[in-house]
Design a protein around this motif. Structure first.
Motif, PDB file in Angstrom:
ATOM      1  N   SER A  72      42.478 -23.727  41.687  1.00 58.16           N
ATOM      2  CA  SER A  72      42.905 -24.724  40.699  1.00 58.16           C
ATOM      3  C   SER A  72      43.209 -24.076  39.347  1.00 58.16           C
ATOM      4  N   LYS A  73      43.610 -24.912  38.397  1.00 55.59           N
ATOM      5  CA  LYS A  73      43.855 -24.482  37.018  1.00 55.59           C
ATOM      6  C   LYS A  73      42.604 -24.664  36.164  1.00 55.59           C
ATOM      7  N   LEU A  74      41.504 -25.038  36.790  1.00 53.01           N
ATOM      8  CA  LEU A  74      40.264 -25.321  36.069  1.00 53.01           C
ATOM      9  C   LEU A  74      39.498 -24.040  35.765  1.00 53.01           C
ATOM     10  N   VAL A  75      38.720 -24.080  34.684  1.00 46.73           N
ATOM     11  CA  VAL A  75      37.794 -22.996  34.354  1.00 46.73           C
ATOM     12  C   VAL A  75      36.411 -23.635  34.272  1.00 46.73           C
ATOM     13  N   GLY A  76      35.464 -23.082  35.023  1.00 38.87           N
ATOM     14  CA  GLY A  76      34.139 -23.684  35.106  1.00 38.87           C
ATOM     15  C   GLY A  76      33.042 -22.853  34.482  1.00 38.87           C
ATOM     16  N   PHE A  77      32.136 -23.541  33.816  1.00 42.50           N
ATOM     17  CA  PHE A  77      30.950 -22.934  33.232  1.00 42.50           C
ATOM     18  C   PHE A  77      29.759 -23.677  33.825  1.00 42.50           C
ATOM     19  N   PHE A  78      28.957 -22.950  34.618  1.00 38.92           N
ATOM     20  CA  PHE A  78      27.887 -23.538  35.393  1.00 38.92           C
ATOM     21  C   PHE A  78      26.532 -23.104  34.836  1.00 38.92           C
ATOM     22  N   LEU A  79      25.659 -24.068  34.604  1.00 42.53           N
ATOM     23  CA  LEU A  79      24.331 -23.757  34.103  1.00 42.53           C
ATOM     24  C   LEU A  79      23.592 -22.903  35.120  1.00 42.53           C
ATOM     25  N   SER A  80      22.901 -21.880  34.639  1.00 44.24           N
ATOM     26  CA  SER A  80      22.071 -21.061  35.522  1.00 44.24           C
ATOM     27  C   SER A  80      20.983 -21.945  36.124  1.00 44.24           C
ATOM     28  N   SER A  81      20.377 -21.474  37.205  1.00 43.53           N
ATOM     29  CA  SER A  81      19.365 -22.301  37.868  1.00 43.53           C
ATOM     30  C   SER A  81      18.201 -22.615  36.923  1.00 43.53           C
ATOM     31  N   GLY A  82      17.797 -21.662  36.109  1.00 40.43           N
ATOM     32  CA  GLY A  82      16.724 -21.919  35.146  1.00 40.43           C
ATOM     33  C   GLY A  82      17.128 -22.946  34.103  1.00 40.43           C
ATOM     34  N   LEU A  83      18.361 -22.878  33.655  1.00 43.85           N
ATOM     35  CA  LEU A  83      18.850 -23.825  32.655  1.00 43.85           C
ATOM     36  C   LEU A  83      19.023 -25.218  33.241  1.00 43.85           C
ATOM     37  N   GLN A  84      19.383 -25.285  34.510  1.00 42.73           N
ATOM     38  CA  GLN A  84      19.500 -26.582  35.184  1.00 42.73           C
ATOM     39  C   GLN A  84      18.171 -27.333  35.168  1.00 42.73           C
ATOM     40  N   LYS A  85      17.086 -26.586  35.309  1.00 44.19           N
ATOM     41  CA  LYS A  85      15.757 -27.187  35.385  1.00 44.19           C
ATOM     42  C   LYS A  85      15.167 -27.476  34.011  1.00 44.19           C
ATOM     43  N   SER A  86      15.826 -27.018  32.970  1.00 47.88           N
ATOM     44  CA  SER A  86      15.329 -27.201  31.608  1.00 47.88           C
ATOM     45  C   SER A  86      15.611 -28.601  31.087  1.00 47.88           C
ATOM     46  N   LYS A  87      14.927 -28.955  30.028  1.00 51.36           N
ATOM     47  CA  LYS A  87      15.147 -30.238  29.384  1.00 51.36           C
ATOM     48  C   LYS A  87      16.550 -30.282  28.776  1.00 51.36           C
ATOM     49  N   LEU A 108      40.888 -16.764  27.673  1.00 46.87           N
ATOM     50  CA  LEU A 108      41.225 -15.442  28.202  1.00 46.87           C
ATOM     51  C   LEU A 108      41.546 -15.422  29.693  1.00 46.87           C
ATOM     52  N   VAL A 109      41.050 -16.407  30.417  1.00 45.82           N
ATOM     53  CA  VAL A 109      41.175 -16.368  31.880  1.00 45.82           C
ATOM     54  C   VAL A 109      42.149 -17.423  32.379  1.00 45.82           C
ATOM     55  N   SER A 110      42.616 -17.184  33.576  1.00 46.57           N
ATOM     56  CA  SER A 110      43.465 -18.194  34.222  1.00 46.57           C
ATOM     57  C   SER A 110      42.575 -19.136  35.013  1.00 46.57           C
ATOM     58  N   GLY A 111      43.178 -20.162  35.554  1.00 48.91           N
ATOM     59  CA  GLY A 111      42.432 -21.152  36.304  1.00 48.91           C
ATOM     60  C   GLY A 111      41.710 -20.572  37.499  1.00 48.91           C
ATOM     61  N   GLY A 112      40.673 -21.285  37.908  1.00 56.21           N
ATOM     62  CA  GLY A 112      39.890 -20.880  39.059  1.00 56.21           C
ATOM     63  C   GLY A 112      38.721 -19.979  38.720  1.00 56.21           C
ATOM     64  N   ALA A 113      38.579 -19.616  37.458  1.00 56.29           N
ATOM     65  CA  ALA A 113      37.481 -18.745  37.047  1.00 56.29           C
ATOM     66  C   ALA A 113      36.190 -19.551  36.908  1.00 56.29           C
ATOM     67  N   MET A 114      35.079 -18.904  37.250  1.00 57.11           N
ATOM     68  CA  MET A 114      33.759 -19.528  37.170  1.00 57.11           C
ATOM     69  C   MET A 114      32.800 -18.593  36.455  1.00 57.11           C
ATOM     70  N   PHE A 115      31.995 -19.167  35.563  1.00 59.72           N
ATOM     71  CA  PHE A 115      31.023 -18.390  34.802  1.00 59.72           C
ATOM     72  C   PHE A 115      29.684 -19.101  34.789  1.00 59.72           C
ATOM     73  N   LEU A 124      28.130 -14.417  29.113  1.00 61.19           N
ATOM     74  CA  LEU A 124      28.470 -15.204  30.279  1.00 61.19           C
ATOM     75  C   LEU A 124      28.659 -14.259  31.458  1.00 61.19           C
ATOM     76  N   LYS A 125      28.185 -14.668  32.614  1.00 61.95           N
ATOM     77  CA  LYS A 125      28.325 -13.856  33.819  1.00 61.95           C
ATOM     78  C   LYS A 125      29.368 -14.513  34.716  1.00 61.95           C
ATOM     79  N   GLN A 126      30.365 -13.734  35.143  1.00 61.76           N
ATOM     80  CA  GLN A 126      31.365 -14.296  36.037  1.00 61.76           C
ATOM     81  C   GLN A 126      30.752 -14.499  37.412  1.00 61.76           C
ATOM     82  N   ILE A 127      31.074 -15.631  38.001  1.00 58.48           N
ATOM     83  CA  ILE A 127      30.561 -15.962  39.340  1.00 58.48           C
ATOM     84  C   ILE A 127      31.636 -15.644  40.348  1.00 58.48           C
TER      85      ILE A 127
END
Length: 127
Positions: A72-87, A108-115, A124-127
């Motif tokens: 896709s043309k989307l760029v995603g930023f995903f909470l780390s597992s520890g951050l997901q569990k945080s308040k 800086l990135v094209s679509g389909g990138a995940m971090f 940020l760590k690329q996934i």
């Protein structure tokens, strides 16, 4: 776009904070509750470039969802597992601390990138 696994209050807060600069919408507000990931990914892709902030790591691991996102043309930023569990306050703190980095990375990135948004680091760590 704030995904369904994060609270609508997060989207409302970010929308108010960045009014006039960014459109911030919660997934449920745009698509209703329970929309399948592959459906909203396809719909947002058809609209153009969207930045996704998500706590749904399944998108990064499930083959069908991962393929839909990466093509896709989307760029995603995903909470780390520890951050997901945080308040929520900790999640917002990390988003604010990394907001400029997220903006720059998305440009800086094209679509389909995940971090991954880390719980402690400023990188940020690329996934």
């Amino acid at each position: 776009m704030i995904d369904e696994n994060l609270p609508p209050a997060m989207a409302k807060s970010l929308a108010a904070l960045f009014a006039g600069k960014h459109e911030v919408v919660h997934l449920r507000k745009k698509f209703g509750p329970g929309v399948k990931d592959t459906e909203w990914i396809a719909a947002l892709n058809a609209e153009g470039s969207w930045i996704i902030i998500s706590a749904d790591r399944r998108i990064t691991k499930n083959k069908a969802e991962q393929q839909a996102f990466k093509s896709s043309k989307l760029v995603g930023f995903f909470l780390s597992s520890g951050l997901q569990k945080s308040k929520l306050t900790k999640q917002m703190e990390r988003l604010m601390a990394l907001w400029e980095t997220i903006e720059k990375q998305a440009d800086l990135v094209s679509g389909g990138a995940m971090f991954e948004i880390p719980i402690k680091s400023t990188k940020l760590k690329q996934i």
